[in-house]
Design a protein around this motif. Structure first.
Motif, PDB file in Angstrom:
ATOM      1  N   PHE A 120      -8.215 -10.005 -14.063  1.00 43.11           N
ATOM      2  CA  PHE A 120      -8.174  -8.590 -14.408  1.00 43.11           C
ATOM      3  C   PHE A 120      -9.038  -8.278 -15.633  1.00 43.11           C
ATOM      4  O   PHE A 120      -9.734  -7.257 -15.682  1.00 43.11           O
ATOM      5  N   CYS A 121      -9.011  -9.171 -16.617  1.00 43.19           N
ATOM      6  CA  CYS A 121      -9.734  -8.905 -17.866  1.00 43.19           C
ATOM      7  C   CYS A 121     -11.236  -8.844 -17.640  1.00 43.19           C
ATOM      8  O   CYS A 121     -11.954  -8.200 -18.412  1.00 43.19           O
ATOM      9  N   LYS A 122     -11.741  -9.501 -16.604  1.00 42.93           N
ATOM     10  CA  LYS A 122     -13.171  -9.438 -16.305  1.00 42.93           C
ATOM     11  C   LYS A 122     -13.603  -8.025 -15.935  1.00 42.93           C
ATOM     12  O   LYS A 122     -14.724  -7.600 -16.253  1.00 42.93           O
ATOM     13  N   LEU A 123     -12.724  -7.290 -15.268  1.00 41.55           N
ATOM     14  CA  LEU A 123     -13.042  -5.902 -14.910  1.00 41.55           C
ATOM     15  C   LEU A 123     -13.065  -5.013 -16.155  1.00 41.55           C
ATOM     16  O   LEU A 123     -13.873  -4.090 -16.247  1.00 41.55           O
ATOM     17  N   ILE A 124     -12.189  -5.297 -17.099  1.00 38.41           N
ATOM     18  CA  ILE A 124     -12.185  -4.547 -18.363  1.00 38.41           C
ATOM     19  C   ILE A 124     -13.475  -4.831 -19.129  1.00 38.41           C
ATOM     20  O   ILE A 124     -14.137  -3.916 -19.626  1.00 38.41           O
ATOM     21  N   GLU A 125     -13.831  -6.103 -19.212  1.00 41.12           N
ATOM     22  CA  GLU A 125     -15.031  -6.489 -19.958  1.00 41.12           C
ATOM     23  C   GLU A 125     -16.290  -5.892 -19.345  1.00 41.12           C
ATOM     24  O   GLU A 125     -17.254  -5.578 -20.043  1.00 41.12           O
ATOM     25  N   GLY A 126     -16.299  -5.711 -18.024  1.00 38.41           N
ATOM     26  CA  GLY A 126     -17.469  -5.182 -17.345  1.00 38.41           C
ATOM     27  C   GLY A 126     -17.527  -3.671 -17.266  1.00 38.41           C
ATOM     28  O   GLY A 126     -18.354  -3.122 -16.535  1.00 38.41           O
ATOM     29  N   SER A 127     -16.663  -2.979 -17.987  1.00 31.16           N
ATOM     30  CA  SER A 127     -16.616  -1.506 -18.012  1.00 31.16           C
ATOM     31  C   SER A 127     -16.270  -0.907 -16.651  1.00 31.16           C
ATOM     32  O   SER A 127     -16.521   0.270 -16.406  1.00 31.16           O
ATOM     33  N   LEU A 128     -15.687  -1.715 -15.766  1.00 27.76           N
ATOM     34  CA  LEU A 128     -15.291  -1.200 -14.463  1.00 27.76           C
ATOM     35  C   LEU A 128     -13.905  -0.575 -14.518  1.00 27.76           C
ATOM     36  O   LEU A 128     -13.570   0.281 -13.698  1.00 27.76           O
ATOM     37  N   LEU A 129     -13.106  -1.007 -15.459  1.00 30.66           N
ATOM     38  CA  LEU A 129     -11.787  -0.427 -15.712  1.00 30.66           C
ATOM     39  C   LEU A 129     -11.684  -0.097 -17.194  1.00 30.66           C
ATOM     40  O   LEU A 129     -12.242  -0.801 -18.032  1.00 30.66           O
TER      41      LEU A 129
END
Length: 1043
Positions: A467-476
Motif C-alpha cells: 500500500f505504501c508504494k501507492l502513497i509514495e508514487g502520488s497515486l493515493l
C-alpha cells in the motif's frame, strides 16, 4: 493549555521573578547562594519564552489583529530586556568566587554592581506587570481580545508547488479595487490550477481581513453526474453550500432539511457574507450556475477564485480569466521535479530537460515521474523513463467523453506517466492500484476498505508494504489524520478506464470464496456498476446456501458495515443488506449449527426492530425456537451465544403469545445469568438488551423466571464491583425487574445501595428492602391540607408542605392518587416556585425541583405530560445555568431523574425540538465550572437515553469537538471524551454495530481536533483503552481463510 492558563502562568512567573530578585539580594550575604538564585531567574525566563510560543500557537489565526499582537510582543520585549541583565549578573557572580574567603570582601567588590543590575531587572518586571493594567488578570486581557476577534480563515499550499510569476500576477489582480469579483483560472487538466489558487490564497492581500476559504465541487456536483436529475443536482449543490456555511462559522451544524432546499441555503449564503472580506476558492467547478450564485451576492467585499476544466464555465462574462499556459508551467516544472525526485539541481542528469519536455512540463505528470525516479542519478534510467513514457502515452486508453479535445493529448500523457509509475512499482502494488478502480472515489475511503480489496489479491501481512508504494508514487493521498484516502481527479479519471479490468480481477477471475468476501465491501464502497454486480453476487451466495461461502459473505457484511464513516452511512448500507437478508432468514436458520451461528451475528448487526417484526415471524413455522435453544445450550462461544439469545428474545417480543411462552420455556436462563459475570463485561450490553426484550414480551412471567435463576443477584454483583457502564446496564434491568416483580422478590439491600453513585441510588431507592419496624409519620395529613399550605405565601409553611407531600407522592402510582394530584394546581404551583428568582427563595426552588423529581419517578408519563404543559423542563435547564451551585445541582438531579423515568422520551423530544439542546451545548463552554459540569452530565444523559437521530444531532452540534476543547484546558486526562464513548456504550437504542461505528466517528473527530497538541497521545491512549474494554463482543469472529 489554553491562552487563559498560559498568560496566567506568565503573570505568576513574573511575580515569582520579583520575589527571586529579593532572594538574590539576600544572597549578597552568602557568596555560594548567588549563582543558584541567578540560575533560578534563568529558568524563569526560559519558561516565559515557552509560554509565549504557546500563546502564538494557540492564536495563530488571530495574529493579524494589532492589539493582540502588541500584547504578545510586550512579553517578548520583557524577555529581551531580561536576558542581558541576567548575563551581567552571572559575570559579576563568577568574578566574586575567588573572593569567597570573607563576607566583607564580597560586599565591597560586588554588592553595588549586582544591586544595580537587580534594581534594573525589578524595574523591568514591574514595568511589564503595570503595562498590562490588570496586574493579577493579564490573562483575561489577552484572552478577551482574542475571543472577540473573528478567526482569519486560512488555506494551506500544496507541497512541492513553487511560487510562480502567475501567482504574483493573480495576487496583484486581487489587490486592485477595480478587479472583477470573479477570477477564473483555466487550463488543462492537472496543469496546476488548484495548486496555483491555493498558493495565492495562502498569502493573502491585506484587504481580505476575514481570510480565505476553499470549497471543492468536482464532477460529483454536476448535472451529468446526476444523470439530468434536477432535484438531485440541487440537493448536492445545497449540501456543498451548507458545508461552506459551516466552514466560515455561520452555522454550527447542518440539518438534513437544509440540504433539500437550495433556495433557502442561497438566502443564508447572502446573509452570511454581508460585510465580509473573504477570498473564496471555488475549486473544480463543473457548472456555470455555481459561480453565478456566488457572484450575484451583494453587500460584501469578497472575491472568488474559480478553477475549472469545463469549457462551459469559461463563458461567464463577469469573470476575469487567467489561463495557466505552458509557458507558466515551464517556469516551475524543474522545481516540481526536484521536489519529488529528492535530488539537488546539480545532481539532475542532462536527460532531465528532455524528460520535462516529454512531460510537456505538466506539473502532475512531472510529479508522478519524479516520484518514480526518486533519488535516481543514472542517465540511462532517465533515458529509459523517457522512452517508456512515450510508449505508454501512445498505448494509454483514450480520454473519457467529458474531456475536451484540447485536453486529449495532455490526458494521454498523464495516463502514460501513471502507467510508467505503475510499471516501476512491484507487481503487487500495480495489481492493487488497478483493483481500486472498482471503488467510488467521490469521497475519501477508509483504509479498512482498501485492505479488504488487497485481501483478495495477496497475503494480508504484506498490505502495508504494498500500500505504501501507492502513497509514495502520488497515486493515493492520505487525508490526515483519519486514515482516509483519496486520489487526484485525473487519477480518478484514469481509474475509470480500468473499471472493467478491476471488476474482472475482483469478481470474475477470483474464486467463489473471495467473491463472497469482497462483494459486501463493493456494495458499500463501489462504483454504481460495481454495486449492482456485487448485489447480484450477494443474492446468489445467500440463495445457493453453500455454507462456507454464505458464512464468508455474512461475516464480510458485518465487517464492511463497521467500516462505515458515520451513523447515517451505516444506516443506508444496513437497510440495503437487510433487504437481501430478510427474505432468506428462514433458509439461513434451517441450515447447520455453524451457519445458524454465523447468520445470527449478521442478523443482529443489520436488523432493526421493524425488520425483526417483518421477517422473524417466518421462523415460527420452521421450529426455529427449539433449534436455536439447543444450539445455544451446546455452544461455548459467547459471541454466538449472545447473538442467538438476541434472536430468541426478539422472537418473543414480536411473536404471538404462544411464541413468547415457548421462548420463555426453552431459553436457558442460567446461561444468560452466567454471561453477566464480572469477567464477561464485553457481552453485558447484548445480554441486558436480551433481558429487556424478554421482560417487555413476557412481563411478569419473564420476571418470575429471572428471579428463579437469580438474574437479579448477578446484576447486583455488577453494581458492587463493575464499571459505570456495567452499573448502568444493571440499574436499567433491575429497575424493570422490580417494577414488574416487586422489591420483595429481590435482594437489593440498603448497604449495597449506599455504595452506588447518587444517580444510581435515586433510580433504585424505592426498591430497597426497607426496615418494616420504621414508625409511620406522627402527623398524617390530607392532600387538601398540604396543598393549602403549599399555596400560602409564608415560606416556612411552604417548606413544611413540601415535606408533608413526600409520603403522598410515594403513593402516586395508585391511579386514584395520581389523578387527584394531576387535577390539582400542585404542578402549576411547583412551576411558579421553580421560577422564583429571588435569592432568599433558593431553598423553595431547590425543594420544588426535588418534589418534581419524585413525581416523575413515581408517576411516570402522566406526570411528565403535565410538566410539559407548564414548561418545567425549560425552567430546570435555566436553573442549571444560574450562578448558585446548590440550585444547579438540584435542577440537574431532577432533570436527570426525569430523563430516566417512564416518560423520559417525552422530555428528550422536547429538548431536541425546542432548541434546549443547543442551550445545553453552548453551556459546555461557560466560564462557570459548575455550569460546565452539569451541562456535560446532562448531555451525556441525553446521549444515553437517545437514539441514532439524537446521536447525529450531537455530532452536528460539534459536542465531541467541545469535549476536546475542555480536555485541552483541564490537563488532557481523556475523562470527557471517554465519558462520551461510555455514553454511547450505555445507549439502549443503539445496536452493537451502531455503537462501534459511532465510536469510530468519535475517535476520528478527536484525532482531527487534537492533532499536534501536547495532550494528543495521552487522550488517544485513554480512548483506545476505553474502546478495547468492550471490543471483543462487537464484531464477528474474524476473517475466514479465503484461499
Amino acid at each position: 493549555m489554553d491562552a487563559l492558563q498560559v498568560i496566567s502562568g506568565a503573570t505568576q512567573i513574573v511575580s515569582s521573578m520579583i520575589a527571586a530578585i529579593g532572594a538574590l539580594e539576600q544572597a549578597s550575604r552568602n557568596i555560594d547562594e548567588a549563582p543558584k538564585r541567578i540560575q533560578t531567574l534563568e529558568e524563569f525566563v526560559y519558561e516565559l519564552e515557552t509560554l509565549t510560543r504557546r500563546i502564538k500557537q494557540k492564536h495563530f489565526h488571530k495574529l493579524h489583529n494589532p492589539q493582540l499582537e502588541n500584547q504578545i510582543q510586550s512579553l517578548n520585549r520583557l524577555i529581551e530586556r531580561l536576558h542581558p541583565n541576567i548575563m551581567k549578573a552571572k559575570r559579576v557572580a563568577s568574578r566574586s568566587k575567588i573572593k569567597n574567603f570573607a563576607k566583607i570582601v564580597w560586599n565591597s567588590m560586588i554588592g553595588d554592581p549586582l544591586g544595580k543590575i537587580l534594581n534594573t531587572m525589578r524595574y523591568d518586571l514591574n514595568w511589564w506587570l503595570e503595562s498590562q493594567r490588570l496586574t493579577e488578570h493579564v490573562e483575561n486581557v489577552i484572552e478577551t481580545t482574542a475571543r472577540n476577534i473573528p478567526v482569519r480563515l486560512k488555506i494551506n499550499t500544496d507541497q512541492g508547488y513553487p511560487i510562480s510569476n502567475k501567482c504574483k500576477y493573480v495576487r496583484n489582480l486581487l489587490e486592485e479595487d477595480s478587479c472583477r469579483s470573479v477570477i477564473l483560472i483555466v487550463g488543462l487538466s492537472g496543469i496546476g490550477k488548484s495548486s496555483l489558487a491555493r498558493q495565492v490564497a495562502s498569502n493573502l492581500p491585506s484587504r481580505f481581513v476575514d481570510g480565505a476559504v476553499e470549497l471543492g465541487f468536482g464532477q460529483w456536483c454536476s448535472r451529468p453526474a446526476c444523470h439530468g436529475d434536477k432535484a438531485e443536482y440541487q440537493k448536492r449543490l445545497a449540501r456543498k453550500f451548507c458545508k461552506f456555511l459551516l466552514q466560515i462559522g455561520f452555522w454550527k451544524k447542518i440539518k438534513d432539511e437544509y440540504c433539500r432546499d437550495l433556495e433557502y441555503v442561497c438566502f443564508k449564503l447572502q446573509e452570511a457574507l454581508v460585510g465580509k472580506r473573504l477570498l473564496i476558492l471555488l475549486d473544480d467547478v463543473w457548472e456555470q450556475d455555481i459561480v453565478e450564485r456566488f457572484a450575484k451576492l451583494y453587500d460584501n467585499d469578497c472575491r472568488y477564485l474559480v478553477t475549472s476544466r469545463n469549457e462551459s464555465v469559461y463563458e461567464i462574462t463577469e469573470a476575469y480569466k487567467v489561463e495557466v499556459s505552458k509557458d507558466d508551467i515551464r517556469e516551475i516544472s524543474k522545481a516540481v521535479l526536484l521536489y519529488h525526485s529528492h535530488l539537488r539541481e546539480d545532481e539532475l542528469p542532462e536527460e532531465a530537460e528532455t524528460l520535462l519536455e516529454r512531460c510537456g512540463h505538466h506539473p502532475l505528470t512531472v510529479s508522478v515521474m519524479g516520484k518514480a525516479l526518486r533519488k535516481e542519478k543514472r542517465a540511462e534510467k532517465w533515458e529509459k523513463a523517457i522512452s517508456n513514457l512515450s510508449t505508454y502515452a501512445t498505448c494509454a486508453p483514450g480520454p473519457i467523453s467529458y474531456v475536451n479535445e484540447k485536453e486529449a493529448e495532455t490526458t494521454v500523457t498523464i495516463f502514460g506517466s501513471l502507467e510508467f509509475s505503475l510499471e516501476v512499482m512491484p507487481m503487487d502494488s500495480k495489481r492493487l492500484f488497478i483493483a481500486l478502480a472498482a471503488l467510488s472515489w467521490v469521497e475519501p475511503l477508509p483504509e479498512a476498505c482498501l485492505e479488504a480489496i488487497w485481501s483478495v489479491l495477496g497475503d494480508e501481512n504484506l498490505f502495508s508494504l504494498t500500500f505504501c508504494k501507492l502513497i509514495e508514487g502520488s497515486l493515493l493521498m492520505e487525508v490526515e489524520p483519519n486514515s482516509l484516502y483519496q486520489v487526484h481527479d485525473m487519477v480518478s479519471l484514469y481509474l475509470d478506464s480500468k473499471t472493467n479490468e478491476s471488476v474482472k480481477i475482483l469478481l470474475t477471475d477470483s474464486n467463489a470464496e473471495k467473491r463472497a468476501f469482497i462483494s459486501p465491501w463493493l456494495f458499500i464502497f463501489g462504483k454504481e456498476t460495481t454495486r449492482r454486480i456485487s448485489e447480484q453476487n450477494i443474492e446468489l451466495s445467500l440463495s445457493l446456501l453453500e455454507e462456507k461461502q454464505v458464512g464468508i459473505t455474512l461475516e464480510a457484511i458485518t465487517q464492511a458495515l463497521e467500516a462505515s464513516m458515520s451513523i447515517s452511512e451505516y444506516e443506508a448500507s444496513r437497510a440495503g443488506f437487510c433487504k437481501m437478508l430478510g427474505p432468506k432468514i428462514a433458509n439461513l436458520m434451517s441450515g447447520s449449527q455453524d451457519l445458524i451461528a454465523v447468520s445470527s451475528v449478521a442478523i443482529t448487526n443489520t436488523f432493526t426492530n421493524a425488520d425483526y417484526s417483518e421477517y422473524l415471524l417466518s421462523l415460527e413455522t420452521i421450529g426455529a425456537i427449539e433449534k436455536l435453544a439447543n444450539i445455544v445450550e451446546n455452544c461455548e462461544e459467547p459471541l454466538y451465544q449472545t447473538n442467538i439469545f438476541t434472536i430468541l428474545a426478539k422472537l418473543a417480543e414480536f411473536g404471538n403469545q404462544g411464541t413468547t411462552d415457548e421462548v420463555l420455556q426453552r431459553i436457558p436462563m442460567s446461561q444468560l445469568a452466567d454471561l453477566l459475570s464480572p469477567h464477561a463485561e464485553e457481552w453485558h450490553d447484548t445480554v441486558c438488551a436480551t433481558l429487556m426484550s424478554l421482560i417487555k414480551a413476557g412481563k411478569s412471567k419473564a420476571v418470575e423466571k429471572m428471579f428463579d435463576f437469580e438474574v437479579d443477584r448477578s446484576l447486583i454483583k455488577l453494581l458492587e464491583k463493575e464499571s459505570d457502564v456495567a452499573q448502568n446496564h444493571a440499574i436499567v434491568i433491575l429497575k424493570a425487574l422490580y417494577e414488574l416483580g416487586g422489591s420483595a422478590n429481590g435482594s437489593l439491600q440498603p448497604s449495597i445501595l449506599n455504595l452506588l453513585p447518587w444517580q444510581a441510588r435515586l433510580r433504585l431507592e424505592k426498591f430497597v428492602l426497607i426496615d418494616r419496624n420504621t414508625l409511620p409519620s406522627p402527623k398524617p395529613q390530607t392532600f387538601e391540607d398540604v396543598l393549602h399550605k403549599l399555596l400560602d405565601s409564608n415560606e416556612k409553611l411552604v417548606l413544611e408542605a413540601m415535606q408533608d407531600l413526600i409520603p403522598i407522592i410515594d403513593e402516586v402510582e395508585e391511579p386514584r392518587i395520581r389523578d387527584m394530584i394531576l387535577r390539582s394546581p400542585l404542578v402549576e404551583r411547583l412551576s411558579e416556585l421553580l421560577q422564583n428568582g429571588q435569592s432568599d427563595q433558593n431553598s423553595l426552588r431547590s425543594e420544588s425541583a426535588f418534589i418534581l423529581m419524585k413525581l416523575a419517578s413515581s408517576g411516570g408519563e402522566p406526570c411528565i405530560k403535565k410538566f410539559l404543559e407548564h414548561d418545567i423542563i425549560s425552567e430546570l435547564i435555566k436553573m442549571m445555568q444560574c450562578k448558585i451551585p446548590e440550585l444547579q445541582e438540584s435542577a440537574y438531579t431532577a432533570l436527570h431523574h426525569m430523563l430516566f423515568s417512564n416518560g423520559g422520551n417525552l422530555i428528550l423530544t422536547q429538548i431536541l425540538k425546542t432548541g434546549l439542546i443547543e442551550r445545553l451545548v453552548h453551556s459546555m463552554e461557560n466560564k462557570s465550572v459548575k455550569t460546565r459540569e452539569v451541562s456535560v452530565h446532562c448531555i451525556l444523559d441525553i446521549l444515553e437515553v437517545g437514539n441514532k437521530m439524537c446521536l447525529e444531532r450531537l455530532f452536528s452540534l460539534q459536542v465531541v469537538e467541545k469535549f476536546v476543547k475542555i480536555e485541552k484546558g483541564t490537563g488532557g486526562s481523556g475523562e470527557y471524551v471517554v465519558g462520551f464513548l461510555k455514553g454511547i456504550s450505555k445507549s439502549k437504542h443503539l445496536t452493537t454495530a451502531e455503537r462501534k461505528v459511532a465510536k469510530q466517528q468519535v475517535v476520528r473527530k478527536v484525532k482531527a481536533t487534537f492533532k499536534g497538541h501536547k495532550f494528543e497521545t495521552r487522550v488517544l491512549a485513554a480512548l483506545d483503552a476505553c474502546i478495547s474494554e468492550g471490543s471483543k463482543g462487537s464484531s464477528g469472529s474474524g476473517n475466514r481463510n479465503r484461499s
